[in-house]
Design a protein around this motif. Structure first.
Motif, PDB file in Angstrom:
ATOM      1  N   SER A  54       6.619 -53.752 -20.721  1.00 32.05           N
ATOM      2  CA  SER A  54       7.806 -53.556 -21.552  1.00 32.05           C
ATOM      3  C   SER A  54       8.094 -52.078 -21.734  1.00 32.05           C
ATOM      4  N   SER A 106       8.286 -45.777 -25.330  1.00 30.29           N
ATOM      5  CA  SER A 106       6.941 -46.318 -25.199  1.00 30.29           C
ATOM      6  C   SER A 106       6.947 -47.315 -24.043  1.00 30.29           C
ATOM      7  N   GLU A 153       4.636 -49.939 -22.038  1.00 33.21           N
ATOM      8  CA  GLU A 153       3.397 -50.707 -22.132  1.00 33.21           C
ATOM      9  C   GLU A 153       3.065 -51.349 -20.800  1.00 33.21           C
ATOM     10  N   SER A 154       1.759 -51.472 -20.526  1.00 25.55           N
ATOM     11  CA  SER A 154       1.325 -52.082 -19.271  1.00 25.55           C
ATOM     12  C   SER A 154       0.821 -53.496 -19.515  1.00 25.55           C
ATOM     13  N   THR A 155       0.757 -54.279 -18.448  1.00 24.99           N
ATOM     14  CA  THR A 155       0.245 -55.641 -18.544  1.00 24.99           C
ATOM     15  C   THR A 155      -1.271 -55.653 -18.664  1.00 24.99           C
ATOM     16  N   ASP A 187      -3.645 -48.446 -23.447  1.00 20.67           N
ATOM     17  CA  ASP A 187      -2.731 -47.760 -24.346  1.00 20.67           C
ATOM     18  C   ASP A 187      -1.406 -47.505 -23.642  1.00 20.67           C
ATOM     19  N   PRO A 188      -0.292 -47.658 -24.368  1.00 15.86           N
ATOM     20  CA  PRO A 188       1.010 -47.411 -23.744  1.00 15.86           C
ATOM     21  C   PRO A 188       1.243 -45.924 -23.505  1.00 15.86           C
ATOM     22  N   THR A 217       3.520 -43.010 -24.235  1.00 18.38           N
ATOM     23  CA  THR A 217       4.543 -42.696 -25.221  1.00 18.38           C
ATOM     24  C   THR A 217       4.958 -41.241 -25.078  1.00 18.38           C
TER      25      THR A 217
END
Length: 113
Positions: free
Chosen positions: A63, A76, A78-80, A84-85, A87
């Motif tokens: 996302s 931000s 995010e990974s699957t 940590d995303p 940012t």
């Protein structure tokens, strides 16, 4: 095939770079950059000697969240994999929207210019 010819025939991966504003906290001397290419999304934070880089493969991006303020946006990614995303703050709203657009288009298998 020689190494020189092999290197010349390999595709070159080109990405778009988006730099944070120097007017935001933490970006005065060394602004953070987000690089989006067909293969990965990277956050590059320059330092006095070298830089720190985080990256997520395009296909692993779960996302993209954008929080906009009066002037600057925070993004931000995010990974699957649950890590940590990535940012970054201090980007223009249109840059943050373009980052999301590029990621979505690369995930769909198409490119936009």
């Amino acid at each position: 095939m020689s190494t020189a010819n092999q290197a010349a025939t390999e595709p070159v991966v080109v990405g778009e770079t988006f730099a944070a504003s120097r007017w935001t906290r933490g970006n005065h001397l060394f602004p953070t950059r987000i690089v989006v290419s067909p293969l990965h999304v990277s956050r590059v934070k320059p330092r006095l000697f070298g830089n720190t880089e985080e990256s997520i493969a395009i296909l692993q991006v779960a996302s993209v969240q954008i929080s906009t303020g009066i002037i600057w946006s925070e993004i931000s990614i995010e990974s699957t994999g649950g890590t940590d995303p990535i940012t970054s703050h201090g980007h223009r709203k249109r840059d943050a929207l373009r980052i999301r657009e590029l990621i979505e288009s690369y995930q769909a298998g198409r490119t936009t210019k």
